[in-house]
Design a protein around this motif. Sequence first.
Motif, PDB file in Angstrom:
ATOM      1  N   GLY A 251      27.425  37.393  45.924  1.00 40.93           N
ATOM      2  CA  GLY A 251      27.301  38.379  47.008  1.00 40.93           C
ATOM      3  C   GLY A 251      28.607  38.717  47.599  1.00 40.93           C
ATOM      4  O   GLY A 251      28.601  39.397  48.388  1.00 40.93           O
ATOM      5  N   ASP A 252      29.663  38.363  46.995  1.00 43.95           N
ATOM      6  CA  ASP A 252      31.005  38.662  47.412  1.00 43.95           C
ATOM      7  C   ASP A 252      31.607  39.817  46.268  1.00 43.95           C
ATOM      8  O   ASP A 252      32.390  39.603  45.297  1.00 43.95           O
ATOM      9  CB  ASP A 252      31.919  37.304  47.115  1.00 43.95           C
ATOM     10  N   TYR A 253      31.333  40.994  46.739  1.00 47.98           N
ATOM     11  CA  TYR A 253      31.686  42.049  45.768  1.00 47.98           C
ATOM     12  C   TYR A 253      33.124  42.476  45.702  1.00 47.98           C
ATOM     13  O   TYR A 253      33.990  42.715  44.892  1.00 47.98           O
ATOM     14  CB  TYR A 253      30.809  43.396  46.313  1.00 47.98           C
ATOM     15  N   TYR A 254      33.769  42.259  46.908  1.00 48.48           N
ATOM     16  CA  TYR A 254      35.258  42.337  47.248  1.00 48.48           C
ATOM     17  C   TYR A 254      36.018  41.487  46.290  1.00 48.48           C
ATOM     18  O   TYR A 254      36.815  41.836  45.692  1.00 48.48           O
ATOM     19  CB  TYR A 254      35.665  42.163  48.620  1.00 48.48           C
ATOM     20  N   SER A 255      35.659  39.975  46.592  1.00 51.71           N
ATOM     21  CA  SER A 255      36.519  39.248  45.628  1.00 51.71           C
ATOM     22  C   SER A 255      36.142  39.479  44.255  1.00 51.71           C
ATOM     23  O   SER A 255      37.373  39.283  43.602  1.00 51.71           O
ATOM     24  CB  SER A 255      35.970  37.783  45.949  1.00 51.71           C
TER      25      SER A 255
ATOM     26  N   ILE B  53      35.795  42.201  42.835  1.00 57.14           N
ATOM     27  CA  ILE B  53      36.859  43.292  42.431  1.00 57.14           C
ATOM     28  C   ILE B  53      38.000  43.153  42.431  1.00 57.14           C
ATOM     29  O   ILE B  53      39.064  43.250  41.450  1.00 57.14           O
ATOM     30  CB  ILE B  53      36.195  44.707  43.237  1.00 57.14           C
ATOM     31  N   GLU B  54      38.361  42.212  43.537  1.00 59.05           N
ATOM     32  CA  GLU B  54      39.901  41.972  43.839  1.00 59.05           C
ATOM     33  C   GLU B  54      40.545  41.125  42.606  1.00 59.05           C
ATOM     34  O   GLU B  54      41.713  41.285  42.196  1.00 59.05           O
ATOM     35  CB  GLU B  54      40.018  41.504  45.166  1.00 59.05           C
ATOM     36  N   LYS B  55      39.596  39.983  42.299  1.00 63.79           N
ATOM     37  CA  LYS B  55      40.165  39.088  41.304  1.00 63.79           C
ATOM     38  C   LYS B  55      40.160  40.036  39.895  1.00 63.79           C
ATOM     39  O   LYS B  55      41.076  39.764  39.269  1.00 63.79           O
ATOM     40  CB  LYS B  55      39.118  38.081  41.379  1.00 63.79           C
ATOM     41  N   GLY B  56      39.220  40.604  39.651  1.00 65.53           N
ATOM     42  CA  GLY B  56      39.035  41.495  38.461  1.00 65.53           C
ATOM     43  C   GLY B  56      40.402  42.321  38.539  1.00 65.53           C
ATOM     44  O   GLY B  56      41.004  42.375  37.318  1.00 65.53           O
ATOM     45  N   VAL B  57      40.633  43.191  39.191  1.00 68.27           N
ATOM     46  CA  VAL B  57      41.867  43.992  39.392  1.00 68.27           C
ATOM     47  C   VAL B  57      43.117  43.188  39.138  1.00 68.27           C
ATOM     48  O   VAL B  57      43.993  43.686  38.345  1.00 68.27           O
ATOM     49  CB  VAL B  57      41.799  44.951  40.486  1.00 68.27           C
ATOM     50  N   ALA B  58      43.368  42.111  39.728  1.00 68.71           N
ATOM     51  CA  ALA B  58      44.542  41.260  39.713  1.00 68.71           C
ATOM     52  C   ALA B  58      44.679  40.703  38.354  1.00 68.71           C
ATOM     53  O   ALA B  58      45.736  40.905  37.608  1.00 68.71           O
ATOM     54  CB  ALA B  58      44.495  40.074  40.554  1.00 68.71           C
TER      55      ALA B  58
ATOM     56  N   ILE C 157      36.630  39.936  31.324  1.00 63.77           N
ATOM     57  CA  ILE C 157      37.083  39.817  32.965  1.00 63.77           C
ATOM     58  C   ILE C 157      35.778  40.128  33.758  1.00 63.77           C
ATOM     59  O   ILE C 157      35.372  39.705  34.746  1.00 63.77           O
ATOM     60  CB  ILE C 157      38.167  40.655  33.123  1.00 63.77           C
ATOM     61  N   ILE C 158      34.896  41.110  33.161  1.00 62.78           N
ATOM     62  CA  ILE C 158      33.311  41.205  33.659  1.00 62.78           C
ATOM     63  C   ILE C 158      32.813  40.183  33.844  1.00 62.78           C
ATOM     64  O   ILE C 158      32.385  39.541  34.918  1.00 62.78           O
ATOM     65  CB  ILE C 158      32.741  42.421  33.302  1.00 62.78           C
ATOM     66  N   ASP C 159      32.552  39.366  32.635  1.00 64.22           N
ATOM     67  CA  ASP C 159      31.468  38.172  32.516  1.00 64.22           C
ATOM     68  C   ASP C 159      32.225  37.136  33.357  1.00 64.22           C
ATOM     69  O   ASP C 159      31.397  36.293  33.986  1.00 64.22           O
ATOM     70  CB  ASP C 159      31.514  37.800  31.137  1.00 64.22           C
ATOM     71  N   GLN C 160      33.448  36.750  33.200  1.00 69.06           N
ATOM     72  CA  GLN C 160      33.965  35.502  33.616  1.00 69.06           C
ATOM     73  C   GLN C 160      34.734  35.430  35.171  1.00 69.06           C
ATOM     74  O   GLN C 160      34.844  34.386  35.544  1.00 69.06           O
ATOM     75  CB  GLN C 160      35.082  34.878  32.616  1.00 69.06           C
ATOM     76  N   THR C 161      34.997  36.906  35.592  1.00 67.21           N
ATOM     77  CA  THR C 161      35.648  36.896  36.567  1.00 67.21           C
ATOM     78  C   THR C 161      34.987  37.933  37.686  1.00 67.21           C
ATOM     79  O   THR C 161      34.950  36.981  38.846  1.00 67.21           O
ATOM     80  CB  THR C 161      37.248  37.503  36.703  1.00 67.21           C
ATOM     81  N   ILE C 162      34.320  38.744  37.483  1.00 64.02           N
ATOM     82  CA  ILE C 162      33.879  39.687  38.419  1.00 64.02           C
ATOM     83  C   ILE C 162      32.536  39.299  38.619  1.00 64.02           C
ATOM     84  O   ILE C 162      32.177  38.956  39.821  1.00 64.02           O
ATOM     85  CB  ILE C 162      33.966  41.360  37.930  1.00 64.02           C
ATOM     86  N   ILE C 163      31.609  39.290  37.568  1.00 60.73           N
ATOM     87  CA  ILE C 163      30.308  38.673  37.643  1.00 60.73           C
ATOM     88  C   ILE C 163      29.960  37.465  38.566  1.00 60.73           C
ATOM     89  O   ILE C 163      29.055  37.549  39.475  1.00 60.73           O
ATOM     90  CB  ILE C 163      29.220  38.681  36.296  1.00 60.73           C
ATOM     91  N   PRO C 164      30.652  36.337  38.177  1.00 64.62           N
ATOM     92  CA  PRO C 164      30.249  35.102  38.983  1.00 64.62           C
ATOM     93  C   PRO C 164      30.365  35.530  40.752  1.00 64.62           C
ATOM     94  O   PRO C 164      29.675  35.043  41.529  1.00 64.62           O
ATOM     95  CB  PRO C 164      31.361  34.423  38.403  1.00 64.62           C
TER      96      PRO C 164
END
Length: 181
Positions: A163-167, A169-174, A151-158
């Motif tokens: 530069g979209d930290y909110y997206s 985190i939001e996608k990672g949490v979802a 989830i970190i590597d494929q969802t959050i880090i991209p």
Amino acid sequence: MKLIFKIIFFAFLTIYSCKTKQIEKTEPNTNPPKVEFSEFDLGESDLPKLKREVNDFELIFTVEQLEKLTLMIREFKKNTSNQIAIVSIKSIGSYTDFDKFAVDLSNYNGIGLKEMNNGLSIVFSKNLRKIRISTGLGTEKILTDEICKNIIDQTIIPEFKNGDYYSGIEKGVAELIAKWE
């Protein structure tokens, strides 16, 4: 002498009476769910005492983003009793290992119900370019280290790289919630 004392006294009051607050913002003529944000304080160590679901010490998110993440996490907790904390942090103080800091932060704040060990924290730093998902023992039976790493590597880090930290985190949490339910 009295004048100097008064100046020092008023300077002291001014400095120590200022507190950082996040103020809730709502649209006129709408009734969105109310989310209250409280102040934070440092714990007895380099670890901050968390007082809400989303603790944005790095001031990355807007008030609306904080509210959306908070409501998402609260709804999940209400339905499952599982607890999630999100923490952005500028510095790890005297720690030299970010992962150790993140785990200690989660343990220090008791994320999750003690008897169920059903907590999860996402600790990240834009400044340090680090992120860690820490899970309680009960949580890691479902959300393994491999799942969290993916989830970190494929969802959050991209999203972070854009530069979209909110997206991120939001996608990672979802995604975490979908796998955890």
